[in-house]
Design a protein around this motif. Structure first.
Motif, short mmCIF file in Angstrom:
data_model
loop_
_atom_site.label_atom_id
_atom_site.label_comp_id
_atom_site.label_asym_id
_atom_site.label_seq_id
_atom_site.Cartn_x
_atom_site.Cartn_y
_atom_site.Cartn_z
N GLU A 24 -56.57 -8.54 49.99
CA GLU A 24 -57.74 -9.33 50.38
C GLU A 24 -57.33 -10.72 50.79
O GLU A 24 -56.43 -11.32 50.20
CB GLU A 24 -58.72 -9.46 49.20
N LEU A 25 -58.01 -11.22 51.80
CA LEU A 25 -57.87 -12.62 52.20
C LEU A 25 -58.85 -13.45 51.38
O LEU A 25 -60.05 -13.21 51.42
CB LEU A 25 -58.17 -12.78 53.69
N ALA A 85 -56.99 -23.32 50.43
CA ALA A 85 -55.99 -22.68 51.31
C ALA A 85 -56.23 -21.18 51.38
O ALA A 85 -56.64 -20.56 50.40
CB ALA A 85 -54.58 -22.97 50.79
N GLU A 86 -55.97 -20.60 52.55
CA GLU A 86 -56.11 -19.16 52.73
C GLU A 86 -54.91 -18.44 52.14
O GLU A 86 -53.76 -18.82 52.37
CB GLU A 86 -56.25 -18.83 54.22
N LEU A 87 -55.19 -17.40 51.37
CA LEU A 87 -54.13 -16.65 50.70
C LEU A 87 -54.42 -15.17 50.80
O LEU A 87 -55.57 -14.74 50.67
CB LEU A 87 -54.04 -17.07 49.22
N GLY A 122 -44.97 -15.62 48.85
CA GLY A 122 -44.73 -16.54 49.95
C GLY A 122 -45.78 -17.61 49.99
O GLY A 122 -46.68 -17.66 49.14
N GLY A 123 -45.71 -18.47 50.97
CA GLY A 123 -46.66 -19.56 51.07
C GLY A 123 -48.08 -19.12 51.33
O GLY A 123 -49.03 -19.80 50.96
N HIS A 124 -48.24 -17.94 51.96
CA HIS A 124 -49.58 -17.45 52.31
C HIS A 124 -49.91 -16.12 51.66
O HIS A 124 -50.98 -15.57 51.92
CB HIS A 124 -49.71 -17.31 53.83
#
Length: 315
Positions: free
Chosen positions: A223-224, A230-232, A265-267
């Motif tokens: 899921e986003l 921040a978007e993850l 990771g970052g996202h």
């Protein structure tokens, strides 16, 4: 034979790159060696190199060797490389031709069934790359590579996401379930093939994730969500891994395979999961303002659409 490596040498300065820049072509005893190198350059690709008359005739294959005879892959013919490239791997400095990390993905010997100016039929005998292939020229330096024979991996699953059924109370058999946060985000399936994913069209930052998989194939489910502004992308299931469909496997097996990927990771990250622990997970969901908890039966296969094997319990 003289002049076969002229183009190769013209693109490389021995004082600036660790690549071999020999004076003359050479050969292996059998004259039938091949190597495939994974090349993380400006764009990830695989370099297929076949020994021929003392040099390595080379193609850059953006998506790697096709695993299915129903899908051909682009193969761009590049300059001949020296035989020393059979074992070369290392870091080509950025700014130099082909700058990036190169590793040997596979090597071995091959058999020639046909070799002409516009068609090459071969049988690869490697540990990871084996079977019959044909390379055929289409236009200019562009060729295609086709696998002959049966597919060597399961087909990618083409299905809708598995959805939880809502209920007010947790399941009676708590020990038979894993409990996870209900994130309240937007569902996203991420197929990865040849170091690329179609999901990167909408979310370009997923290119980095896809490239990190190299030649490993996968379909991730997650899921986003927006956390801290921040978007993850949080992943909580794995439907396909390294050529094998996992949809018929129990959730516990899919979850273990997902965790083995160590996605962070970052996202993106792997969503936490707590087998047999409903109360503390529900309390944590309340404290964090999340919609609730999802209970997932440990023995459940992946079922597209609404399923009673996954239960959404509101906070």
């Amino acid at each position: 034979m003289p002049g076969k490596l002229t183009k190769y040498r013209s693109k490389r300065d021995p004082s600036r790159t660790p690549e071999p820049v020999p004076g003359t072509p050479s050969a292996t005893p059998g004259g039938d060696a091949f190597v495939i190198q994974e090349h993380h350059a400006r764009s990830l690709h695989w370099d297929l190199r076949l020994e021929r008359d003392g040099v390595l005739v080379s193609w850059a294959v953006p998506k790697g060797l096709p695993a299915d005879p129903g899908t051909d892959h682009l193969a761009v013919h590049t300059e001949d490389h020296p035989m020393e490239y059979l074992t070369f791997q290392g870091e080509i400095p950025q700014g130099e031709y082909g700058g990036g990390t190169m590793t040997v993905w596979d090597s071995g010997t091959y058999e020639t069934e046909k070799w002409s100016e516009d068609e090459v039929k071969i049988v690869l005998n490697g540990e990871r790359a084996s079977g019959r292939f044909v390379l055929f020229k289409t236009r200019g330096d562009n060729w295609m590579i086709h696998r002959m024979g049966a597919a060597v991996r399961d087909p990618f699953p083409d299905l809708a996401p598995m959805e939880p059924t809502e209920r007010a109370r947790p399941p009676r058999n708590v020990a038979d379930h894993a409990f996870e946060f209900a994130w309240g985000g937007r569902r996203l399936l991420v197929p990865i093939d040849g170091g690329r994913t179609e999901a990167a069209r909408e979310h370009p930052w997923l290119r980095e994730l896809a490239e990190s998989f190299g030649s490993r194939t996968a379909v991730l489910d997650g899921e986003l969500v927006t956390l801290g502004g921040a978007e993850l992308l949080v992943f909580y299931d794995l439907l396909y891994d390294d050529g094998h469909a996992l949809t018929g496997e129990p959730y516990s097996v899919r979850r273990a395979a997902l965790e083995a990927l160590d996605l962070a990771g970052g996202h993106w990250q792997t969503a936490p999961s707590w087998p047999g622990e409903f109360a503390p997970v529900r309390q944590a969901a309340k404290e964090q303002g999340l919609p609730g908890v999802v209970a997932k039966r440990l023995d459940s296969p992946y079922e597209p659409g609404p399923s009673k094997s996954w239960l959404f319990i509101p906070s």
